[in-house]
Design a protein around this motif. Structure first.
Motif, PDB file in Angstrom:
ATOM      1  N   CYS A 190       0.711  -1.245   0.071  1.00 49.91           N
ATOM      2  CA  CYS A 190      -0.081  -0.013  -0.069  1.00 49.91           C
ATOM      3  C   CYS A 190       0.814   1.189   0.105  1.00 49.91           C
ATOM      4  CB  CYS A 190      -0.929   0.125   1.109  1.00 49.91           C
ATOM      5  SG  CYS A 190      -0.153  -0.125   2.627  1.00 49.91           S
TER       6      CYS A 190
ATOM      7  N   ILE B 186      -4.561   0.773  10.441  1.00 51.67           N
ATOM      8  CA  ILE B 186      -4.711  -0.220   9.696  1.00 51.67           C
ATOM      9  C   ILE B 186      -5.653  -1.208  10.287  1.00 51.67           C
ATOM     10  CG2 ILE B 186      -3.577  -2.552   8.717  1.00 51.67           C
ATOM     11  CD1 ILE B 186      -2.845  -0.074   6.874  1.00 51.67           C
TER      12      ILE B 186
ATOM     13  N   TYR C 160      -3.035   4.558   3.779  1.00 50.62           N
ATOM     14  CA  TYR C 160      -4.196   4.108   4.341  1.00 50.62           C
ATOM     15  C   TYR C 160      -5.322   3.943   3.209  1.00 50.62           C
ATOM     16  CZ  TYR C 160      -1.588   5.132   8.499  1.00 50.62           C
ATOM     17  OH  TYR C 160      -0.639   4.958   9.647  1.00 50.62           O
TER      18      TYR C 160
ATOM     19  N   LEU D 164       0.898  -8.613   4.193  1.00 47.86           N
ATOM     20  CA  LEU D 164       0.717  -7.328   4.417  1.00 47.86           C
ATOM     21  C   LEU D 164       2.104  -7.070   4.911  1.00 47.86           C
ATOM     22  CD1 LEU D 164      -0.401  -4.340   3.788  1.00 47.86           C
ATOM     23  CD2 LEU D 164      -1.688  -4.681   6.084  1.00 47.86           C
TER      24      LEU D 164
ATOM     25  N   LEU E 143       4.540  -4.228   6.284  1.00 44.09           N
ATOM     26  CA  LEU E 143       4.391  -2.733   6.586  1.00 44.09           C
ATOM     27  C   LEU E 143       6.030  -2.055   7.034  1.00 44.09           C
ATOM     28  CD1 LEU E 143       1.063  -2.393   8.588  1.00 44.09           C
ATOM     29  CD2 LEU E 143       1.386  -1.839   6.248  1.00 44.09           C
TER      30      LEU E 143
ATOM     31  N   PHE F  91      -4.450   1.094   1.172  1.00 42.54           N
ATOM     32  CA  PHE F  91      -4.896  -0.054   1.668  1.00 42.54           C
ATOM     33  C   PHE F  91      -6.289  -0.525   1.544  1.00 42.54           C
ATOM     34  CE2 PHE F  91      -6.104  -2.375   5.653  1.00 42.54           C
ATOM     35  CZ  PHE F  91      -5.394  -3.601   5.370  1.00 42.54           C
TER      36      PHE F  91
END
Length: 406
Positions: free
Chosen positions: A216, A258, A224, A247, A249, A227
């Motif tokens: 993302c 999230i 955000y 995912l 990050l 995502f």
């Protein structure tokens, strides 16, 4: 002294720094991240051989003010001019103290390196002639680049031809050839982006799952928004086997927002983790798993069959591993339609652009259901990204020059 002006450039510089340190640990290295905090350098700084110096700039656009007028206005309001002046003064002072500069990025670090009066190396990361030489698109910028025979502009290759510029390195051979036609002795010894990615075997835990990597981006709040959009689209994918979405990050600070998005979309936390795999949290909705980890991209990337990605450097790295991707562009400032279109052309269509949630889901379904097409598209993308080992080759060139200079 390394100058780098963005998260992707930081990642590339980090790979070259590590390679240079292995070749010659006596070389004193320092980095000035021109945009952002330079979080990727934390480990090297903690290890004690890298120093972070100079003033950094924190921009609302995340360094992508050239992508939109609104981004530029916000950056100017945030003090862009004053920040650049402070950086320039620091770089000039460092050059007078005898530092050699390695500029990683595009025009800005190249210009600062040239104007400092120091000897410098330039690693031009963002531009590739693949973006205008492939595909049917004929925009004004394409015509302009065709007339020049390179995506780099005259003022840029003028700076590259300086007698103080000891090396110009670009990401692929076609781009190096275009610059050589303008009397720039450019080299393309490999792509540093592809170094440092661990090709770990898929754990047995996920052998029965179809697997996606969700990227993302790293710039908030855009990350955000990306995502949420990508996860909405993923839920539309028709699949007979359970689906695992990895995912990775960049920062644990993203976790709170999230989680709120996951709750809002009806996911439930399973309150478990798999520490040995770097999985910090697992969220579930029906047969769909979301697996969250921090700083796990290099470990997880090879586990994906398809990438669902609104990111820059990480998407290119995923494609370089032979994994095709699908993007769903947003409003930016980084990952808008223009950025996505350029990325898709750069990577030979290995990143497909979806214009709706349903289109993304259908494209992912096609890739998951066709092994032949998935591998063929992935192979095309990996060829565009190039070979591993670029970091070592570039570090060796830099080290050789330093030893000759001393």
């Amino acid at each position: 002294m390394f100058l780098c002006n963005g998260h992707g450039e930081d990642t590339i510089a980090c790979q070259i720094m590590e390679a240079l340190h292995k070749i010659n640990p006596d070389v004193s290295q320092a980095v000035l991240p021109m945009v952002g905090e330079g979080k990727v350098f934390k480990k090297l700084i903690k290890d004690g051989w890298l120093t972070k110096i100079g003033p950094s700039t924190f921009l609302p656009s995340g360094g992508f003010s050239n992508q939109s007028l609104s981004g530029l206005v916000l950056d100017l309001q945030a003090g862009l001019i004053w920040s650049l002046w402070r950086q320039w003064a620091f770089i000039h002072r460092s050059a007078r103290e005898g530092r050699i500069i390695v500029a990683v990025g595009d025009l800005l670090p190249l210009l600062f390196a040239w104007a400092s009066g120091a000897d410098y190396f330039f690693i031009g990361t963002p531009k590739s002639d693949y973006t205008w030489s492939s595909g049917p698109r004929f925009s004004l910028s394409d015509i302009y680049h065709r007339l020049k025979g390179t995506e780099w502009d005259p003022w840029e290759y003028w700076l590259m031809r300086s007698s103080r510029c000891k090396m110009v390195a670009v990401r692929d051979k076609i781009t190096a050839r275009g610059l050589r036609n303008h009397r720039v002795e450019a080299v393309a010894p490999g792509n540093p982006m592809m170094d440092g990615l661990a090709k770990k075997e898929l754990p047995n835990n996920f052998a029965t799952y179809r697997r996606l990597i969700l990227l993302c981006g790293s710039r908030v709040p855009e990350a955000y928004q990306n995502f949420k959009k990508l996860l909405v689209a993923i839920q539309l994918i028709q699949h007979s086997s359970p689906l695992a979405v990895f995912l990775p990050l960049n920062s644990s600070s993203m976790s709170k927002t999230i989680k709120l998005i996951l709750i809002d979309l009806g996911f439930k936390s399973t309150y478990e983790s798999i520490d040995e795999l770097g999985i910090s949290e697992i969220w579930k909705k029906k047969s769909l798993l979301i697996l969250i980890g921090f700083n796990q991209f290099s470990s997880w990337a090879n586990w994906g069959e398809v990438g669902v990605a609104n990111a820059g450097t990480a998407t290119e790295q995923l494609v370089g591993l032979g994994i095709p991707c699908v993007s769903l562009p947003g409003k930016g400032p980084q990952f808008n339609f223009n950025f996505a279109s350029r990325q898709s052309r750069l990577l030979g269509g290995a990143v497909a652009i979806a214009k709706s949630y349903q289109a993304l889901a259908k494209r992912v379904e096609f890739l998951l259901n066709s092994d032949f097409d998935r591998h063929a598209i992935g192979l095309r993308g990996s060829k565009r990204m190039g070979e591993v080992g670029g970091s070592h080759s570039l570090a060796l060139i830099i080290s050789t020059h330093l030893s000759q200079r001393s």
